[in-house]
Scaffold this active site. Structure first.
Site, PDB file in Angstrom:
ATOM      1  CG  HIS A 339      48.751 -34.234 172.165  1.00 34.37           C
ATOM      2  ND1 HIS A 339      49.828 -33.545 172.667  1.00 34.37           N
ATOM      3  CD2 HIS A 339      48.889 -34.236 170.822  1.00 34.37           C
ATOM      4  CE1 HIS A 339      50.602 -33.158 171.667  1.00 34.37           C
ATOM      5  NE2 HIS A 339      50.056 -33.558 170.541  1.00 34.37           N
ATOM      6  CB  ALA A 340      45.791 -30.112 170.118  1.00 33.49           C
ATOM      7  CG  HIS A 369      49.387 -27.277 164.606  1.00 34.44           C
ATOM      8  ND1 HIS A 369      50.655 -27.400 164.077  1.00 34.44           N
ATOM      9  CD2 HIS A 369      48.900 -28.529 164.729  1.00 34.44           C
ATOM     10  CE1 HIS A 369      50.916 -28.690 163.901  1.00 34.44           C
ATOM     11  NE2 HIS A 369      49.873 -29.406 164.294  1.00 34.44           N
ATOM     12  CD  GLU A 370      45.658 -29.739 166.226  1.00 34.81           C
ATOM     13  OE1 GLU A 370      45.296 -30.532 165.340  1.00 34.81           O
ATOM     14  OE2 GLU A 370      46.724 -29.890 166.852  1.00 34.81           O
ATOM     15  CG  HIS A 373      46.374 -30.971 161.062  1.00 32.81           C
ATOM     16  ND1 HIS A 373      47.410 -31.489 160.327  1.00 32.81           N
ATOM     17  CD2 HIS A 373      46.846 -30.848 162.333  1.00 32.81           C
ATOM     18  CE1 HIS A 373      48.461 -31.652 161.126  1.00 32.81           C
ATOM     19  NE2 HIS A 373      48.147 -31.275 162.343  1.00 32.81           N
ATOM     20  CD  GLU A 397      51.504 -32.553 162.225  1.00 35.04           C
ATOM     21  OE1 GLU A 397      51.164 -31.582 162.923  1.00 35.04           O
ATOM     22  OE2 GLU A 397      50.853 -33.618 162.187  1.00 35.04           O
ATOM     23  CG  HIS A 499      53.736 -37.017 169.348  1.00 34.17           C
ATOM     24  ND1 HIS A 499      53.690 -36.058 170.352  1.00 34.17           N
ATOM     25  CD2 HIS A 499      53.045 -36.499 168.313  1.00 34.17           C
ATOM     26  CE1 HIS A 499      53.019 -34.995 169.916  1.00 34.17           C
ATOM     27  NE2 HIS A 499      52.615 -35.236 168.685  1.00 34.17           N
ATOM     28  CE1 TYR A 509      53.287 -32.568 164.957  1.00 29.50           C
ATOM     29  CE2 TYR A 509      54.368 -34.576 165.679  1.00 29.50           C
ATOM     30  CZ  TYR A 509      53.212 -33.857 165.458  1.00 29.50           C
ATOM     31  OH  TYR A 509      51.985 -34.414 165.732  1.00 29.50           O
TER      32      TYR A 509
HETATM   33  O1  X8Z Z   1      51.376 -32.775 168.419  1.00 32.39           O
HETATM   34  C1  X8Z Z   1      51.362 -31.663 167.945  1.00 32.39           C
HETATM   35  C2  X8Z Z   1      50.031 -31.040 167.521  1.00 32.39           C
HETATM   36  C3  X8Z Z   1      49.048 -32.075 167.102  1.00 32.39           C
HETATM   37  S1  X8Z Z   1      49.264 -32.644 165.521  1.00 32.39           S
HETATM   38  C4  X8Z Z   1      49.436 -30.288 168.665  1.00 32.39           C
HETATM   39  N1  X8Z Z   1      52.503 -30.922 167.870  1.00 32.39           N
HETATM   40  C5  X8Z Z   1      53.789 -31.446 168.317  1.00 32.39           C
HETATM   41  C6  X8Z Z   1      53.841 -31.587 169.819  1.00 32.39           C
HETATM   42  O2  X8Z Z   1      52.955 -31.078 170.510  1.00 32.39           O
HETATM   43  O3  X8Z Z   1      54.777 -32.206 170.326  1.00 32.39           O
HETATM   44  C7  X8Z Z   1      52.627 -29.584 167.308  1.00 32.39           C
HETATM   45  C8  X8Z Z   1      54.041 -29.179 167.574  1.00 32.39           C
HETATM   46  C9  X8Z Z   1      54.799 -30.443 167.840  1.00 32.39           C
HETATM   47 ZN    ZN Z   2      49.436 -31.378 163.941  1.00 36.78          ZN
END
Ligand code: X8Z
Ligand code: ZN
Length: 600
Positions: A339-340, A369-370, A373, A397, A499, A509
């Site tokens: 997960h990024a 996105h990354e 940050h 975010e 998450h 988010y």
């Molecule tokens: O978790 C993230 C990022 C890392 S901060 C990739 N996001 C949420 C997800 O993947 O559920 C970005 C969009 C929403």
């Molecule tokens: Zn993020």
């Protein structure tokens, strides 16, 4: 200061001087905060490296090391939070000391109580949950597939039987987490109570420069603003899915089957754009994934393209160590958390991303996105430790997503990815907007419900036996989706979303989806853009970059409305920018939905 502490402070003023002697002063508070920041800074430098190694090399050993570091951090944070509370009644605090004391008391994601062993147990559970997720596998056509690959496959597979298999097998990853999760909730809640919060959810909601109850109302108000757009997109998409798969797979009315939407959690639907594209006008002429492949761009080139966008706004290039220390692709020989995420190891310039990049449009957006940050982290690195964060967590975010909104056809031409002759003209605007809506709009109900679920769990309104039912109910209520198969009694579907086992609060988010459109509309206005909003790209505009940097540099030093105002001129979060962006599409969707019974 609260009314209660004011009353206490004035009562103290009536006591004889001798009785007050032991009371801490404003100067004591300031000294305490400086010392707390030094302790947290020393801890963070050490712990960040441990967490990095654990996330990029999961073994029993690195799990044990991460759990140790996690426990040490919790003990330190809780100790400092309790000490900070001793200054609750001190008068004459300067604004920074007061703000930092509050942050010390509130900014802990999972607090533990003083009971011996509690912090250790909590850290072990948290590490186990995250690693279980990282190592998770599902199946497709009977073959084992790791989570990251399965995620991508959900976007390209169109056989409903296989989609169901992938969805079902992946959701089984959550099952063994249920007991751990219930115990984690118990411990964290006991910790939150000792710090003066009703429960962990209340503690999370207190972090937005407003009373916690108002934050909940804010989320509901913003969601109500944008939900009509979602309902119309849902209605239109359901019709298209029904046409493609037939009544037996997707009925014309009611909720949508969760596995048909091109994403494991039905949170972004752009991967099934081909299924919903309107005839003729729906051909937008290019797909970023295909462009990347045709230009033979690999993961590193994709990250360079992201960096180039920020450089064009005047941000300094990423440090050399970024390129040597980041994890860009999935290592072949070990388990990692795919997960990024974006990291700032030393709170100075040791910036990194951790991804398992695939050459496709989704990951191109995620890279922006990354990097958002990372540029934010670098912009605020002159702030003191407790301010090394975004104005509120939604800001962090939103920056990279705001950057990705500037990836317009005209921008792609400028950076040499798209031929001028292939730029879609105005007759393709509905297609472009529809594709973007599929990416952004389903996230509204989804990002709101994840923490609605957790708030219910933490408050005790949702008991462990009802964890899964509450999740499925919220998915139906807000997203209008249903699991493809009835859920077994021991299912724990929330565990199949990073998450939840990763214990990352999720309301951020939701805020980010709102904020990115506000940032974008404001930036385009600053750039003097006059055309349709979705065609604007601030690429190359250094003046906008300077103004953006001014907001980023503030870190968490000021309440978020001040930061928002610095860049957008407004101190209110609002769904209006998002609605303005999609306005032509919304009108079109309503026409398409004529005669349909929308909703579920
Ligand atoms: O978790 C993230 C990022 C890392 S901060 C990739 N996001 C949420 C997800 O993947 O559920 C970005 C969009 C929403
Ligand atoms: Zn993020």
């Amino acid at each position: 200061m609260t009314i209660k502490s004011l009353a206490l402070a004035s009562a103290l003023a009536l006591l004889p001087a001798a009785a007050q002697a032991a009371e801490p002063t404003a100067a004591d508070a300031k000294a305490f905060v400086a010392d707390a920041e030094a302790q947290l800074s020393a801890y963070s430098d050490k712990a960040q490296r441990v967490f990095w190694v654990n996330a990029t090399y999961i073994t029993d050993d690195t799990d044990a090391m991460a759990a140790d570091a996690g426990a040490e951090g919790t003990l330190l944070q809780v100790k400092l939070a309790k000490e900070a509370a001793k200054f609750n009644t001190v008068t004459g605090l300067d604004a920074d000391t007061a703000r930092k004391l509050f942050l010390l008391r509130q900014a802990i994601v999972l607090p533990a109580p003083d009971a011996p062993g509690a912090a250790k147990e909590l850290a072990e559970i948290a590490t186990r949950l995250q690693s279980t997720y990282g190592k998770g596998k599902g199946t497709a056509r009977g073959k084992d597939v790791v989570g990251n690959d399965l995620e991508a496959l959900m976007g390209t597979e169109r056989d409903p039987k296989v989609l169901q298999e992938m969805w079902e097998s992946w959701h089984a990853v959550g099952k063994p987490m249920a007991g751990d999760y219930a115990r984690l909730v118990e411990i964290a809640n006991a910790g939150a109570k000792e710090l003066g919060f009703a429960d962990t959810g209340a503690m999370w909601r207190a972090g937005y420069d407003m009373p916690a109850a108002d934050f909940e109302k804010l989320i509901d108000r913003l969601l109500a603003e944008v939900q009509p757009l979602y309902t119309d997109l849902h209605c239109y998409t359901r019709t298209k899915l029904n046409e493609k798969y037939g009544d037996a797979v997707q009925a014309k009315t009611g909720p949508i089957r969760a596995d048909l939407l091109g994403n494991m959690w039905a949170q972004e639907w752009a991967s099934i754009y081909d299924v919903v594209a309107p005839k003729g006008a729906g051909d937008v002429g290019y797909d970023i994934g295909e462009l990347l492949v045709s230009k033979q761009m690999g993961p590193i080139e994709m990250v360079k393209a992201g960096e180039n966008f920020y450089s064009s706004l005047g941000f300094a290039p990423l440090p050399a160590t970024f390129w040597t220390r980041s994890q860009f692709t999935k290592p072949a020989d070990r388990e990692v958390v795919c997960h990024a995420s974006a990291w700032d190891i030393d709170n100075k310039d040791d910036l990194r991303i951790k991804m398992c990049i695939k050459v496709n449009s989704t990951d191109f957006v995620t890279i922006h996105h990354e990097l958002g940050h990372n540029y934010y982290q670098r912009a605020y690195n002159k702030q003191s430790l407790l301010y090394l964060n975004s104005a509120n967590d939604g800001f962090h975010e939103a920056i990279g997503d705001f950057a990705a909104l500037n990836v317009t056809p005209e921008y792609l031409v400028k950076v040499g990815l798209l031929d001028q002759a292939k730029v879609p003209d105005a007759s393709r605007d509905i297609g472009l907007l529809l594709r973007q809506a599929m990416e952004k709009v389903p996230g509204m109900p989804w990002t709101a419900l994840v923490d609605k679920w957790r708030w219910g769990v933490f408050s005790g309104a949702t008991k462990p036996a009802d964890y899964n039912k509450a999740w499925t109910d919220l998915r139906l209520k807000y997203q209008g989706i249903v699991p493809p198969v009835p859920r077994p009694a021991d299912a724990f579907d929330p565990g199949a979303k990073y998450h939840i086992p990763g214990n990352t609060p999720y309301a951020r988010y939701f805020l980010a989806r709102i904020l990115q459109f506000q940032f974008y509309e404001a930036a385009c206005k600053q750039a003097g853009w006059k055309g349709p909003l979705h065609r604007c790209s601030i690429y190359g505009d250094k003046a906008v970059g300077t103004r953006l940097n001014a907001m980023l540099e503030m870190g968490m030093s000021k309440p978020w409305p001040e930061a928002l105002k610095a860049f957008t001129g407004s101190d209110q979060m609002s769904g209006k920018s998002m609605l303005a962006y999609f306005a032509p599409l919304h009108t079109w969707l309503k026409q398409q939905n004529k005669g349909q019974k929308c909703g579920w």
